[in-house]
Design an enzyme around this catalytic site. Structure first.
Site, PDB file in Angstrom:
ATOM      1  N   HIS A 123     -16.747   4.850   1.092  1.00 35.93           N
ATOM      2  CA  HIS A 123     -16.246   3.296   2.201  1.00 35.93           C
ATOM      3  C   HIS A 123     -15.067   2.415   1.128  1.00 35.93           C
ATOM      4  CE1 HIS A 123     -17.689   0.761   4.610  1.00 35.93           C
ATOM      5  NE2 HIS A 123     -19.098   0.411   4.198  1.00 35.93           N
ATOM      6  N   THR A 179     -18.377  21.671   5.632  1.00 38.65           N
ATOM      7  CA  THR A 179     -19.087  22.444   4.956  1.00 38.65           C
ATOM      8  C   THR A 179     -20.246  23.386   5.412  1.00 38.65           C
ATOM      9  OG1 THR A 179     -20.280  22.551   2.724  1.00 38.65           O
ATOM     10  CG2 THR A 179     -20.638  21.185   4.057  1.00 38.65           C
TER      11      THR A 179
END
Length: 409
Positions: free
Chosen positions: A372, A320
């Protein structure tokens, strides 16, 4: 003959669409394959073409949610196409019946003397709406039995904007499109359902700028107007880094990790209907020309409202670019079910230390947001460093020391 037009399926997982705009009016004559409506799904806005020529009768209103396969209009195929020049037949005016006076009743408010425990007590559904709006029940006048707050009362309740001091204080309440609602739902889900972290780095854009300045004119002339932009460099740097750190190119599926040996890069673009994320398939196999041409094609389709569900299906990693709007730094949100997204930002000349000397260079901050749960710190930081290295040494790491061959000049 009356033809029933039903909503076609825009995609395998889509069960419902919303009538965004009717492009014709009730009673209009339509030609076969003429676009008669724009329909919103939770992935894209699509045009609905007429299946035959004839007089159309609309069976759904703008904003209505209709199931796939439901009838949205009728087309009378025996209807005659108006010539456009025939005089309109004189019609005698029909005397209108006297209109009954419509009495608008004020909202029902229970008299003070008749207040009960139910006054200003919301129903469970109404309480949920009020909690979402952060409005206290005591600030809402209930119109239900014994002053109870109904769902309609809660839906129409507006938070206090303070004591007015003059000037215009108008407001407008519009329903979000199905696409916008789905984007909002997915963004909230990404925040709530992933262990998202963001790591940052900065890139010296001088090497890429030098290469672009030298070859962009020849590139554009050779490839029929396709420009040599930054996105091809970033896309190639990302695909290289994904091969070095494959965990970033994987996804969670319950108790399993799904790893991919290809790189389908989703490119976030801003379209007239909101954020769209079309996919560049097998970007690792494309040349610079191929990447730039595909991004240009998808961006044009998104801008013109012609993007399809298939164009936005899949993707293993997202890029992006908030820099086109002037963003200097941000923490992009993961595009689920993907595990990583790279955020580009604006390029600003800043002083940096080079070989012990202070020099001015065009610099860009880059950010990697990652899940994560599946990507550890070593992989995330290593991935971003690999992207930085490729962008700061594109001649060797991306162009194989042969720009003319890499750019197909």
């Amino acid at each position: 003959m009356i033809l029933e037009m039903k909503v076609p399926s825009p995609g395998e997982s889509i069960k419902e669409v919303e009538i965004a705009t009717w492009l014709v009016k009730d009673g209009d004559y339509v030609e076969k394959d003429q676009a008669i409506a724009e329909v919103d799904s939770d992935k894209a806005t699509l045009e609905l073409p007429a299946e035959a020529s004839g007089i159309i009768t609309l069976k759904a209103e703008e904003g209505d949610a209709v199931a796939v396969g439901a009838v949205v209009c009728h087309i009378d195929t025996d209807g005659v196409k108006p010539s456009g020049s025939a005089p309109v037949a004189d019609a005698k005016p029909v005397a209108e019946a006297p209109k009954a006076e419509v009495k608008v009743e004020a909202p029902k408010v229970a008299p003070v003397a008749e207040k009960t425990y139910a006054a200003q007590t919301p129903s469970p559904a109404a309480r949920k709406i009020l909690d979402e709006k952060n409005i206290q029940p005591s600030d809402v006048v209930g119109t239900g039995k014994a002053g109870r707050i109904t769902t309609e009362d809660a839906a129409n309740a507006v938070p206090s904007m303070g004591t007015p001091t003059g000037g215009s204080r108008g407001s407008e309440r519009t329903k979000l499109s199905m696409l916008r609602r789905k984007v909002a739902e997915r963004l909230v889900a990404a925040k709530n359902e992933t262990a998202m972290l963001t790591t940052f780095n900065e890139v010296n854009m001088t090497p890429i700028n030098n290469i672009r300045n030298e070859y962009k004119d020849a590139f554009k002339a050779k490839h029929n107007g396709v420009g040599l932009g930054y996105m091809s460099f970033f896309t190639k740097a990302v695909t290289r880094a994904l091969q070095l750190f494959p965990d970033v190119n994987s996804m969670m599926d319950g108790d399993y990790k799904v790893a991919y040996d290809f790189a389908d890069i989703s490119i976030a673009v801003s379209g007239p209907k909101g954020l769209m994320v079309p996919v560049v398939r097998n970007a690792e196999l494309l040349t610079f020309r191929g990447v730039e041409a595909e991004i240009k094609r998808l961006a044009i389709r998104a801008r013109d409202g012609q993007i399809t569900v298939d164009d936005m299906t899949g993707g293993t990693f997202t890029i992006t670019n908030g820099g086109v709007f002037g963003s200097m730094l941000s923490t992009p949100i993961i595009n689920p079910p993907q595990s990583g997204i790279l955020g580009m930002h604006n390029i600003i000349e800043r002083p940096i230390a080079v070989n012990g000397q202070v020099e001015i260079h065009p610099m860009m901050y880059v950010a990697l947001s990652y899940d994560h749960r599946i990507i550890d710190g070593r992989e995330s930081v290593g991935f971003l460093v690999a992207v930085k290295e490729a962008l700061e040494n594109p001649l060797e790491l991306l162009l194989d020391n042969n720009p003319k061959k890499a750019f197909e000049l």
